[in-house]
Motif scaffolding. Structure first.
Motif, PDB file in Angstrom:
ATOM      1  N   LYS A  24       0.841  -1.204   0.000  1.00  6.35           N
ATOM      2  CA  LYS A  24       0.000   0.000   0.000  1.00  6.35           C
ATOM      3  C   LYS A  24       0.877   1.256   0.000  1.00  6.35           C
ATOM      4  N   GLU A  25       1.966   1.218   0.738  1.00  4.40           N
ATOM      5  CA  GLU A  25       2.903   2.341   0.773  1.00  4.40           C
ATOM      6  C   GLU A  25       3.499   2.593  -0.610  1.00  4.40           C
ATOM      7  N   LEU A  26       3.859   1.529  -1.320  1.00  4.58           N
ATOM      8  CA  LEU A  26       4.379   1.690  -2.685  1.00  4.58           C
ATOM      9  C   LEU A  26       3.340   2.377  -3.576  1.00  4.58           C
ATOM     10  N   ARG A  27       2.104   1.974  -3.397  1.00  3.46           N
ATOM     11  CA  ARG A  27       1.021   2.562  -4.216  1.00  3.46           C
ATOM     12  C   ARG A  27       0.752   4.018  -3.846  1.00  3.46           C
ATOM     13  N   ASP A  28       0.617   4.280  -2.548  1.00  2.28           N
ATOM     14  CA  ASP A  28       0.151   5.594  -2.105  1.00  2.28           C
ATOM     15  C   ASP A  28       1.258   6.640  -2.031  1.00  2.28           C
ATOM     16  N   GLU A  29       2.494   6.213  -1.746  1.00  5.97           N
ATOM     17  CA  GLU A  29       3.584   7.172  -1.579  1.00  5.97           C
ATOM     18  C   GLU A  29       4.555   7.199  -2.757  1.00  5.97           C
TER      19      GLU A  29
END
Length: 555
Positions: free
Chosen positions: A431-436
């Motif tokens: 999710k961090e890869l996607r959102d940030e």
């Protein structure tokens, strides 16, 4: 002409065949010799040590009682080690590393050095140590020195064996075996330390402790002779890399106290060229039998499983394990990249979720148009309590004998509260890869054995109902993809950004082969060798290859 000039000058004049690193050593030493600055060469001081060794040291095996006669390359090395001094006759070098093929006389040379440091170095109450990981191993060098003393009438008159050391009555000094499993490592006041097979030391704590214990001595010396080894990311690799940076002038000029002699082949393809063998074996034809080495090479040609041992131990080529799936040349890829500058928008994920206290590992595999390389972004996790346990216990060794704490500080490894794995951190990372990072993971490969239905539903809720691809770990699923993955690693198409945890996991990985030559990953018998990073890479790689057309159309 003194031996120093004959040997190092001969290398520079191409009269003596040598590898590139020895040419650089020779150039460095000859420059210091011809153009002294802070330190100058004093032949009388250098000769004092060589004369003592050849006069009083006897061979510990073979023709017992025979005086040790140093070869040209050994005399030149001793002259370089002891001969460069300042205006107060204090020597320049306090750390010497020699990497040479097996059977070139290293154990005998180490024994001679420690006796010389004990009785012939002008130091009061010198403490001399044979250093190894295990006490039994350190006693091998200690016993060799004892045999040398026993055969010398003069040395045996002044040096006697006590319960735990060899004691010199003249200056109150001693030689003692020292290992990281000793009861106490405190209170050392080291004048000299010798290490036979630095590459066998699995954690650097004992080395660093000895090095730090030399601070009160006038001119201490840490002297190591070793072959290359199968232990990666340990003290050997660290010292080798430091030596390489020194020789290629990548260090500050203030680094003047470390002297390396690296004997190795310049190219792996030189291994069956007898004219090149001297590059890794300076004692060939005088100390080491050429016929013996010829036999080892011939055996390796007929038995591929034996070749890694010959490449490492006779030619000092880097490998990871004689029984490993990959050799070091396949694992190492020096290409690096900055992930955020590559412009990746889509990736394929893979992860390995541990059940108890092992590593969790996840990867994003990314590609670019008109580029057949696969770029890897990795993350690892470990329970915080597990990682901190060694600090709480006052244990000098880190878990699995690898630098987890250093990896955490570098951001390569993350911790989470508690003493058991939390697999949810993997979901949070994607999710961090996607959102940030604006990287959308299309599909994620995983081992279904290690993920429960609740977490699986959460993954699908975030990345789509068809995003999760189970990758079972048997040979039917893994065999051909693993063979393809190995080929891509060897071709440098897998760019792991020199991630040390990735490389450690790859080096630990072994494969089991069935009667139909199908293979699957196995961990091996050593529980300290983690392969979680390899499994997560394999899961992602299998999905990427299966979905390659769809992925390439998107990028």
């Amino acid at each position: 002409m003194i031996e120093f000039e004959e040997y190092f000058g001969g290398i520079l004049d191409n009269k003596i065949v040598a590898c590139d690193k020895m040419k650089r050593v020779s150039d460095m030493l000859m420059e210091k010799y011809l153009n002294p600055n802070e330190f100058h060469y004093d032949h009388a001081i250098a000769s004092k040590h060589i004369d003592f060794i050849e006069k009083f040291i006897k061979l510990p095996s073979g023709k017992l009682g025979t005086s040790l006669e140093l070869e040209l390359f050994q005399k030149a090395r001793f002259q370089a080690t002891f001969g460069f001094v300042d205006d107060d006759d204090i020597r320049q070098y306090n750390e010497v590393l020699i990497i040479e093929g097996r059977k070139n006389g290293k154990t005998t040379e180490l024994g001679a050095v420690e006796i010389d440091l004990l009785i012939n170095d002008g130091e009061g109450s010198p403490q001399i140590y044979n250093v190894a990981t295990m006490l039994e191993q350190s006693k091998l060098g200690f016993n060799a020195a004892h045999k040398m003393i026993q055969q010398s009438p003069l040395l045996s008159k002044h040096i006697r064996k006590r319960a735990n050391d060899l004691y010199c009555q003249i200056n109150f000094g001693f030689i003692k075996a020292l290992a990281s499993n000793a009861n106490s490592l405190d209170g050392l006041d080291v004048h000299g330390a010798v290490i036979d097979e630095l590459a066998a030391i699995k954690n650097r704590d004992i080395y660093d402790l000895v090095k730090q214990a030399m601070g009160a001595r006038r001119q201490p010396l840490l002297f190591s002779i070793t072959t290359n080894g199968f232990v990666r990311d340990g003290i050997f690799d660290s010292q080798y890399d430091f030596a390489k940076k020194l020789l290629y002038k990548e260090l500050r000029e203030e680094n003047k106290r470390f002297l390396p002699f690296i004997y190795e082949l310049d190219d792996r393809d030189e291994w069956d060229n007898e004219d090149m063998w001297i590059k890794a074996n300076p004692g060939i034809d005088t100390i080491k039998s050429r016929d013996y080495l010829r036999q080892m090479v011939d055996k390796a040609k007929d038995d591929p499983s034996f070749k890694p041992t010959v490449m490492v131990k006779d030619f000092n080529m880097k490998e990871n394990s004689a029984s490993a799936w990959l050799n070091w040349n396949e694992i190492e890829n020096k290409e690096t990249f900055e992930f955020k500058k590559m412009g990746f928008r889509y990736g394929i994920g893979g992860f390995d979720a541990a059940d108890s206290v092992d590593l969790n590992s996840a990867k994003a595999l990314c590609m670019r148009p008109n580029d057949d390389k696969i770029y890897i972004k990795s993350m690892y996790w470990m329970p915080e309590d597990v990682l901190n346990q060694m600090t709480q216990d006052g244990n000098r060794r880190e878990r699995d004998n690898v630098p987890y704490l250093l990896w955490e500080r570098k951001g390569l490894l993350r911790t989470h509260p508690g003493n058991k794995v939390d697999k949810r951190v993997i979901l949070d990372w994607f999710k961090e890869l996607r959102d940030e990072d604006d990287l959308y993971v299309l599909y994620i490969g995983y081992d279904p054995w290690h993920i429960d239905d609740t977490l699986l539903r959460e993954f699908k809720a975030e990345f789509g109902p068809d995003s999760m691809i189970p990758v079972r770990q048997g040979p039917a699923t893994m065999s051909q993809p693993l063979k393809d993955l190995r080929a891509d690693l060897g071709a440098k198409k897998i760019v792991h950004n020199m991630n040390p945890i990735d490389m450690w996991c790859l080096s630990n990985s072994e494969v089991k082969t069935d009667i139909n030559a199908n293979i699957q990953l196995v961990k091996g018998n050593d529980n300290r060798k983690r392969i979680d990073g390899t499994v997560s890479l394999a899961c992602g790689y299998i999905v990427l290859k299966d979905k390659l057309d769809e992925y390439m159309n998107l990028i």
